[in-house]
Design an enzyme around this catalytic site. Structure first.
Site, PDB file in Angstrom:
ATOM      1  N   SER A  59       0.594  -0.908  -0.053  1.00 51.92           N
ATOM      2  CA  SER A  59      -0.276   0.171   0.261  1.00 51.92           C
ATOM      3  C   SER A  59       0.719   1.355  -0.364  1.00 51.92           C
ATOM      4  CB  SER A  59      -0.975  -0.358   1.224  1.00 51.92           C
ATOM      5  OG  SER A  59      -0.187   0.348   2.970  1.00 51.92           O
ATOM      6  N   LYS A  60       0.569   2.314  -0.587  1.00 50.52           N
ATOM      7  CA  LYS A  60       1.139   3.773   0.373  1.00 50.52           C
ATOM      8  C   LYS A  60       2.211   4.012   1.179  1.00 50.52           C
ATOM      9  CE  LYS A  60      -2.962   6.705  -1.790  1.00 50.52           C
ATOM     10  NZ  LYS A  60      -3.482   6.656  -1.684  1.00 50.52           N
ATOM     11  N   ARG A  61       1.766   3.183   2.643  1.00 49.71           N
ATOM     12  CA  ARG A  61       2.981   3.827   3.431  1.00 49.71           C
ATOM     13  C   ARG A  61       3.949   2.413   3.582  1.00 49.71           C
ATOM     14  NH1 ARG A  61      -0.887  -0.640   5.247  1.00 49.71           N
ATOM     15  NH2 ARG A  61       0.280  -2.685   5.823  1.00 49.71           N
ATOM     16  N   HIS A  62       4.583   1.841   2.363  1.00 51.51           N
ATOM     17  CA  HIS A  62       5.433   0.975   1.843  1.00 51.51           C
ATOM     18  C   HIS A  62       6.195   1.656   0.881  1.00 51.51           C
ATOM     19  CE1 HIS A  62       3.218  -2.096   3.134  1.00 51.51           C
ATOM     20  NE2 HIS A  62       3.612  -2.527   4.160  1.00 51.51           N
TER      21      HIS A  62
END
Length: 351
Positions: free
Chosen positions: A233-236
């Site tokens: 996801s975006k957090r990665h």
């Protein structure tokens, strides 16, 4: 072929569908699934097209837009209604959930009981009067068996499947009906998508059968995980294909990297060109287990692909990137020999 998750599946772009299509000399269809109008914008669509083009995913037909088939979707829903395979649902969803919780059943089963108690004539009268209602597909008894290309035979008890809404109360079709209608219209033979859509498959198979349509072959590929073992996801990190392009990742390296996430050529090789991938690919070697997105491996593979590029070609691309940059002498960029010499020195250690 179509990747039905193409709208939101950054983690699946450029993987199985394009390689399988090229290996089998098939037709790759690109469809933008925009039934969710709030999430569907021209900017999102352009990002998809730009990302696929950068990756070298060259589709044969499309892009088609799911919203363009709305009239056909509605016709299919009404046909199911006329044949008694669907029913009008005037009930209150919140009240159904409360009752279902008390009785330990699916909320849709409560909705079905209320629809049956209402009767066809009364339902048609209320519909003709303009009373808002949804149309639900009546899931038959028994079980649904899916012969998945990757997972093999998968069985689903129909008792565990809700009577799914196929037309919302505002008259718009839902995803599961729309994709079935579109696949039949486009003569889709294979649907390759992520494991997160496996739960949708029995619903869609039941709709194919109820409408008398030929079912495509389904294959559900493993999802890509972040370093923490959770879904990418975006957090990665980077959130779009274009971000990797700006970081200096080559399209060939990204395609190579993505192909190895959930698939193996059967030996220890890791560096592969697009032609290699097409030649070596087989559905049988797709893994069932999810893979981790390893940014260090992507960087290493990118270095291999940089080294494999002709020096003059790579130097020309770097000159284009540097053109107009502050602190760069334009005269230097006009000397292709000097740039090529520098590239030749640096590329062995570059990533």
């Amino acid at each position: 072929l179509t990747d039905q998750c193409i709208y939101a599946a950054r983690d699946r772009l450029g993987r199985t569908p394009v390689v399988l299509a090229r290996k089998e000399d098939a037709v790759l269809v690109l469809r933008i699934e925009d039934t969710d109008r709030e999430r569907s914008t021209a900017e999102h669509t352009q990002a998809i097209l730009d990302g696929l083009t950068w990756l070298g995913v060259d589709w044969d037909e499309g892009p088609f837009f799911q919203s363009e088939g709305r009239a056909r979707h509605v016709r299919d829903a009404l046909r199911l209604l006329e044949e008694g395979k669907a029913y009008r649902d005037f009930s209150d969803p919140e009240a159904n959930r409360d009752e279902a919780r008390e009785r330990g059943v699916h909320p849709s089963r409560v909705a079905r009981e209320k629809a049956d108690a209402l009767g066809l004539d009364e339902a048609e009268r209320r519909a003709a009067a303009g009373e808002p209602h949804a149309i639900r597909f009546r899931v038959p008894d028994g079980e649904t068996v899916v012969d998945d290309l990757i997972h093999g035979e998968v069985r689903f008890g129909n008792d565990d499947i809700d009577d799914l809404v196929i037309l919302r109360s505002d008259g718009t079709p839902v995803y599961n009906l729309a994709v079935v209608s579109d696949d039949a219209e486009m003569r889709i033979t294979h649907v390759i998508r992520g494991d997160d859509h496996l739960s949708n498959t029995p619903k869609q198979v039941l709709l194919y059968r109820a409408l008398g349509l030929r079912e495509p072959r389904f294959g559900h590929v493993p999802l890509i995980l972040g370093p923490d073992g959770k879904r990418l996801s975006k957090r990665h990190g980077a959130t779009a294909v274009g971000d990797y392009a700006k970081e200096g990742i080559l399209p060939a390296a990204m395609l190579n990297f993505l192909a190895l996430l959930g698939w193996s050529p059967g030996d220890d090789r890791e560096f592969m060109t697009r032609d290699d991938l097409v030649e070596l690919f087989s559905v049988e070697r797709i893994l069932k287990k999810s893979s981790v997105f390893d940014a260090e491996k992507l960087s290493w593979l990118n270095g291999k692909h940089l080294a494999a590029r002709p020096v003059d070609e790579l130097a020309g691309e770097i000159r284009r990137r540097l053109a107009g940059s502050e602190g760069i002498d334009p005269a230097f960029l006009e000397e292709p020999g000097s740039m090529a010499a520098i590239v030749a020195l640096l590329v062995p250690r570059s990533r």
